[in-house]
Design a protein around this motif. Sequence first.
Motif, PDB file in Angstrom:
ATOM      1  N   GLY A  76      31.148  38.389  37.358  1.00  0.00           N
ATOM      2  CA  GLY A  76      31.189  39.348  36.260  1.00  0.00           C
ATOM      3  C   GLY A  76      32.004  40.587  36.584  1.00  0.00           C
ATOM      4  N   GLU A  77      32.298  40.804  37.868  1.00  0.00           N
ATOM      5  CA  GLU A  77      33.079  41.965  38.308  1.00  0.00           C
ATOM      6  C   GLU A  77      34.215  41.555  39.238  1.00  0.00           C
ATOM      7  OE1 GLU A  77      30.385  44.651  40.197  1.00  0.00           O
ATOM      8  OE2 GLU A  77      29.084  44.797  38.459  1.00  0.00           O
ATOM      9  N   ARG A  78      34.519  40.267  39.299  1.00  0.00           N
ATOM     10  CA  ARG A  78      35.504  39.773  40.264  1.00  0.00           C
ATOM     11  C   ARG A  78      36.906  40.286  39.940  1.00  0.00           C
ATOM     12  NH1 ARG A  78      34.400  33.818  42.100  1.00  0.00           N
ATOM     13  NH2 ARG A  78      35.315  34.736  43.949  1.00  0.00           N
ATOM     14  N   GLU A  79      37.657  40.567  41.005  1.00  0.00           N
ATOM     15  CA  GLU A  79      39.018  41.078  40.879  1.00  0.00           C
ATOM     16  C   GLU A  79      40.011  40.150  41.559  1.00  0.00           C
ATOM     17  OE1 GLU A  79      39.943  45.179  41.648  1.00  0.00           O
ATOM     18  OE2 GLU A  79      37.884  45.799  41.229  1.00  0.00           O
ATOM     19  N   VAL A  80      41.242  40.184  41.068  1.00  0.00           N
ATOM     20  CA  VAL A  80      42.329  39.465  41.715  1.00  0.00           C
ATOM     21  C   VAL A  80      43.182  40.475  42.476  1.00  0.00           C
ATOM     22  CG1 VAL A  80      42.390  37.659  39.954  1.00  0.00           C
ATOM     23  CG2 VAL A  80      43.943  39.601  39.763  1.00  0.00           C
TER      24      VAL A  80
END
Length: 156
Positions: A76-80
Motif C-alpha cells: 500500500g506504500e511501496r515505492e519504485v
Amino acid sequence: MHIALREVHDSDLPVFFRQMNDPEALRMAAFTPKDPADWEAFAVHWAKIRASRDVVRTILGDGDVLGSTAVYGEPGEREVTYWVDRAYWGQGVATAALRALLAEVRDRPLYARAAADNTGSRRVLEKCGFVTSARARGFAAARCEEIDEVVLHLAQ
C-alpha cells in the motif's frame, strides 16, 4: 540494446558503487546517502536490501550491468526506484527496466519520488503510467539543501 533484469550478484556491487559516485548522477538523483563514497556504509546498505523481502534487480543491457531497479516498502506504500549509469541516459534503458519491473511486480498502488527538476526521471515514470499526485520539499544530501520533489503514483 536488449534490456533485461536479473537478481543482484555480488559482482554487481562495485559497479553500482562506481555509478553512484558520478557527480552529475548524484546531483540529478538528489536524494542520496549522506556520503556516497563510504564503501562500508554502501555495503551495509546493500546487504540489508538484499536480505529484505523487497524486489531488487540488476539492469542488464546486452549482458552488461547498467544499473539497478527495485520495489520496496510496505504493501500500500511501496515505492519504485532505479539508477542507470549516466553513459546510458536518454537511451530508453530506465524506461525499459522499469516496465520490466512493473510486469514482474503486480502490486498496486506503487509510488515514486523525484527531484522536481529531474525531468528525465519524471519522464521515465510518466511513460510507465505514473502520474504526479503531490509535491513536497525534502533535504537532498547530494545538493546539501532542501529542494522541491514530486510524488507520483501508479494506481493500476
